[in-house]
Design a protein around this motif. Structure first.
Motif, mmCIF file in Angstrom:
data_model
loop_
_atom_site.group_PDB
_atom_site.id
_atom_site.type_symbol
_atom_site.label_atom_id
_atom_site.label_comp_id
_atom_site.label_asym_id
_atom_site.label_seq_id
_atom_site.Cartn_x
_atom_site.Cartn_y
_atom_site.Cartn_z
ATOM 1 N N ALA A 102 -4.666 9.314 -5.285
ATOM 2 C CA ALA A 102 -3.319 8.916 -3.888
ATOM 3 C C ALA A 102 -4.147 9.283 -3.089
ATOM 4 N N ALA A 103 -5.312 10.452 -2.845
ATOM 5 C CA ALA A 103 -5.813 10.415 -1.663
ATOM 6 C C ALA A 103 -6.196 8.986 -1.105
ATOM 7 N N ALA A 104 -6.865 8.471 -2.072
ATOM 8 C CA ALA A 104 -7.357 7.476 -1.825
ATOM 9 C C ALA A 104 -6.869 6.734 -0.992
ATOM 10 N N CYS A 105 -5.870 5.762 -1.966
ATOM 11 C CA CYS A 105 -4.784 4.800 -0.788
ATOM 12 C C CYS A 105 -4.145 5.717 0.478
ATOM 13 N N CYS A 106 -3.919 6.518 0.397
ATOM 14 C CA CYS A 106 -3.327 7.375 2.280
ATOM 15 C C CYS A 106 -4.716 7.444 2.994
ATOM 16 N N ILE A 107 -5.460 7.801 2.780
ATOM 17 C CA ILE A 107 -6.684 6.888 3.430
ATOM 18 C C ILE A 107 -7.468 5.217 3.851
ATOM 19 N N ALA A 108 -6.335 4.883 1.800
ATOM 20 C CA ALA A 108 -6.582 2.849 3.010
ATOM 21 C C ALA A 108 -5.063 3.337 3.482
ATOM 22 N N ASP A 109 -4.716 3.191 3.580
ATOM 23 C CA ASP A 109 -2.825 3.264 4.319
ATOM 24 C C ASP A 109 -3.120 3.878 6.103
ATOM 25 N N GLY A 110 -4.095 4.899 5.980
ATOM 26 C CA GLY A 110 -4.202 5.344 7.324
ATOM 27 C C GLY A 110 -4.708 4.157 8.301
ATOM 28 N N ALA A 111 -6.275 4.265 6.785
ATOM 29 C CA ALA A 111 -6.947 3.175 8.025
ATOM 30 C C ALA A 111 -6.131 1.564 7.929
ATOM 31 N N VAL A 133 0.623 -0.976 -0.282
ATOM 32 C CA VAL A 133 0.195 0.605 -0.201
ATOM 33 C C VAL A 133 1.104 1.214 0.324
ATOM 34 N N LYS A 134 1.896 1.017 0.543
ATOM 35 C CA LYS A 134 2.655 2.719 1.169
ATOM 36 C C LYS A 134 3.224 2.798 -0.420
ATOM 37 N N MET A 135 4.131 1.570 -1.726
ATOM 38 C CA MET A 135 4.571 1.813 -2.446
ATOM 39 C C MET A 135 3.407 2.292 -3.507
ATOM 40 N N LEU A 136 2.256 1.798 -3.705
ATOM 41 C CA LEU A 136 0.719 2.417 -4.512
ATOM 42 C C LEU A 136 1.042 3.461 -4.332
ATOM 43 N N ARG A 137 1.224 3.910 -2.869
ATOM 44 C CA ARG A 137 0.509 4.929 -2.737
ATOM 45 C C ARG A 137 2.109 6.070 -2.831
ATOM 46 N N LEU A 138 3.062 5.886 -2.937
ATOM 47 C CA LEU A 138 4.287 6.618 -3.871
ATOM 48 C C LEU A 138 4.329 6.731 -5.182
ATOM 49 N N ALA A 139 3.712 5.829 -5.668
ATOM 50 C CA ALA A 139 3.436 5.487 -7.021
ATOM 51 C C ALA A 139 2.675 6.804 -7.696
ATOM 52 N N LEU A 140 1.517 6.769 -6.864
ATOM 53 C CA LEU A 140 -0.333 7.865 -7.558
ATOM 54 C C LEU A 140 0.350 8.987 -6.497
ATOM 55 N N THR A 141 1.426 9.353 -5.929
ATOM 56 C CA THR A 141 1.565 10.266 -5.598
ATOM 57 C C THR A 141 2.460 10.798 -6.424
#
Length: 167
Positions: free
Chosen positions: A135-144, A39-47
């Motif tokens: 990326a925002a949706a992935c950030c919410i998923a990472d925080g959850a 999830v963190k790497m997906l978040r990085l790629a999407l950012t």
């Protein structure tokens, strides 16, 4: 006799260095192949994607600066967890900082993405806005995900034990 002892010492030192080299990739791979790592790497790629699209489209500077800052912070957390520095630096409560970062990043990415989508100036800015919302949706998923892991495995400064109930 001395030569044999010297060889034994060198082989023992080489063995400990080899075992240390084997444990580092195991530690790195443990995070990289976990759900949180994915999830963190997906978040990085999407950012990184909206930042690149904003740079190509020559978007306003705040779009580029904010996404660049979020890329840097996300990369910092990935390196932190890959090298297990969160266990070495225990004066900070890293899961809480990670959750706060995920929430702040999600808010910033939503604001930047909506501002990028409103005027619809170029195709690259619109694509950057859409990728920013992903990326925002992935950030919410990472925080959850981090919150859920923290809820199941609390490592805070105080944990109630049955001994404290006997008063």
């Amino acid at each position: 006799m001395r030569r044999a002892e010297g060889l034994k010492e060198r082989s023992a030192a080489a063995g400990s260095a080899a075992s240390a080299m084997q444990t580092l990739p195991q530690k790195v791979s443990r995070f990289c192949f976990s759900v949180s790592g994915y999830v963190k790497m997906l978040r990085l790629a999407l950012t990184v994607t909206p930042m690149t699209l904003f740079i190509i489209a020559q978007a306003p500077e705040p779009y580029i600066v904010i996404t660049g800052f979020e890329v840097t912070v996300t990369f910092f957390f990935i390196i932190l967890y890959m090298l297990r520095l969160d266990q070495l630096i225990d004066c900070l409560f890293w899961p809480l900082l990670d959750i706060i970062n995920s929430v702040v990043t999600a808010i910033f990415m939503i604001i930047i993405s909506v501002l990028a989508l409103i005027p619809e100036t170029t195709k690259f800015i619109v694509l950057g806005g859409v990728c920013g919302l992903l990326a925002a949706a992935c950030c919410i998923a990472d925080g959850a995900l981090t919150y859920r892991k923290l809820q199941f495995n609390p490592s805070g400064p105080y944990q109630k034990k049955p001994i404290h109930d006997k008063t």
